[in-house]
Design an enzyme around this catalytic site. Sequence first.
Site, PDB file in Angstrom:
ATOM      1  N   ASP A 128       0.853  -1.190   0.000  1.00  0.00           N
ATOM      2  CA  ASP A 128       0.000   0.000   0.000  1.00  0.00           C
ATOM      3  C   ASP A 128       0.888   1.239   0.000  1.00  0.00           C
ATOM      4  O   ASP A 128       2.046   1.195   0.444  1.00  0.00           O
ATOM      5  CB  ASP A 128      -0.917   0.015   1.227  1.00  0.00           C
ATOM      6  CG  ASP A 128      -1.951   1.126   1.144  1.00  0.00           C
ATOM      7  OD1 ASP A 128      -2.669   1.199   0.132  1.00  0.00           O
ATOM      8  OD2 ASP A 128      -2.038   1.931   2.085  1.00  0.00           O
TER       9      ASP A 128
ATOM     10  N   GLU B 293       0.782   5.789   0.436  1.00  0.00           N
ATOM     11  CA  GLU B 293       0.081   7.052   0.687  1.00  0.00           C
ATOM     12  C   GLU B 293       0.751   8.110  -0.182  1.00  0.00           C
ATOM     13  O   GLU B 293       1.960   8.022  -0.459  1.00  0.00           O
ATOM     14  CB  GLU B 293       0.132   7.445   2.159  1.00  0.00           C
ATOM     15  CG  GLU B 293      -0.496   6.441   3.113  1.00  0.00           C
ATOM     16  CD  GLU B 293      -1.975   6.200   2.887  1.00  0.00           C
ATOM     17  OE1 GLU B 293      -2.634   7.070   2.263  1.00  0.00           O
ATOM     18  OE2 GLU B 293      -2.479   5.148   3.314  1.00  0.00           O
TER      19      GLU B 293
ATOM     20  N   HIS C 251      -4.739  10.618   5.435  1.00  0.00           N
ATOM     21  CA  HIS C 251      -3.629   9.908   6.097  1.00  0.00           C
ATOM     22  C   HIS C 251      -2.977  10.664   7.245  1.00  0.00           C
ATOM     23  O   HIS C 251      -2.255  10.062   8.045  1.00  0.00           O
ATOM     24  CB  HIS C 251      -2.561   9.496   5.079  1.00  0.00           C
ATOM     25  CG  HIS C 251      -2.086  10.602   4.182  1.00  0.00           C
ATOM     26  ND1 HIS C 251      -1.480  11.750   4.645  1.00  0.00           N
ATOM     27  CD2 HIS C 251      -2.115  10.714   2.825  1.00  0.00           C
ATOM     28  CE1 HIS C 251      -1.143  12.523   3.624  1.00  0.00           C
ATOM     29  NE2 HIS C 251      -1.533  11.918   2.504  1.00  0.00           N
TER      30      HIS C 251
ATOM     31  N   HIS D 247      -5.625   6.389   7.473  1.00  0.00           N
ATOM     32  CA  HIS D 247      -4.921   5.483   6.567  1.00  0.00           C
ATOM     33  C   HIS D 247      -3.417   5.544   6.849  1.00  0.00           C
ATOM     34  O   HIS D 247      -2.864   6.605   7.147  1.00  0.00           O
ATOM     35  CB  HIS D 247      -5.172   5.883   5.112  1.00  0.00           C
ATOM     36  CG  HIS D 247      -6.538   5.554   4.638  1.00  0.00           C
ATOM     37  ND1 HIS D 247      -6.794   4.551   3.733  1.00  0.00           N
ATOM     38  CD2 HIS D 247      -7.746   6.084   4.955  1.00  0.00           C
ATOM     39  CE1 HIS D 247      -8.103   4.489   3.502  1.00  0.00           C
ATOM     40  NE2 HIS D 247      -8.697   5.419   4.232  1.00  0.00           N
TER      41      HIS D 247
ATOM     42  N   ASP E  92      -2.293  -0.494   6.633  1.00  0.00           N
ATOM     43  CA  ASP E  92      -3.267  -0.979   5.655  1.00  0.00           C
ATOM     44  C   ASP E  92      -2.775  -2.239   4.940  1.00  0.00           C
ATOM     45  O   ASP E  92      -3.569  -3.118   4.593  1.00  0.00           O
ATOM     46  CB  ASP E  92      -3.572   0.117   4.630  1.00  0.00           C
ATOM     47  CG  ASP E  92      -4.488   1.189   5.200  1.00  0.00           C
ATOM     48  OD1 ASP E  92      -4.844   1.088   6.386  1.00  0.00           O
ATOM     49  OD2 ASP E  92      -4.841   2.135   4.467  1.00  0.00           O
TER      50      ASP E  92
END
Length: 241
Positions: free
Chosen positions: A7, A9, A57, A153, A158
């Site tokens: 994942d 961001e 986030h 997040h 995640d």
Amino acid sequence: MRQIVLDTETTGLEPQQGHRIIEIGCVELENRRATGRHFHHYIQPDREIDEGALAVHGISNEFLADKPRFEEIADEFVEFVRGGELIIHNAPFDIGFLDAELARLNGRHPSMHALCSVTDSLVLARQMHPGQRNSLDALCKRYGVNNEHRELHGALLDARILADVYLVMTGGQTSLSLAGHDAEGDGEDSGEAEGIRRLSAERPRLRVIHAADEELARHAATLEAIAAANGGQCLWNEEEG
């Protein structure tokens, strides 16, 4: 079978608009078991973070000021994922950003699809649960994966949650532990066998309940989804020899 649950961001939604990756989190699975190895870095993007992304986030430019740039962690990242199967929820988003970052390195590394294969868990979830919500939070609720600690997040958090969801979604129980036997199966008697109650040989005949047509149709649809996610192969679809 080596899989990497990944994942990211970012500063915004579109790499074509110059938005950058600010966090990468990866969790390694080997034969559907977590190995304990992971890759995680916060990254200095050299640009401002959109307010909308910050609300998702919570990672600020001030926090990232002393973090390495992508070019400084690229070799380590590529080495970690090379040759594996990436598991990503909404893969085009993350792959688009990663390819944009790699392209800035002037040919130092190839694109992500040249480095590893990619499985989109969002596509898989939509095949298995058409017409339903298939966000990571929705899947956690559907499969009973605890995500109460997920207030904002985060890439590594995640990735760990997605790893749990993916294993349950694609295979159910991933390990079997029998009471009275240790992990190495040395055969030592734990003493719990004394509590076993044996059934009488004259017990009544068990009732057989057959699956309804609707249940059989849902079962067939699930097998087709599994086969679609595994190159057309599904063990339970194979005819008995």
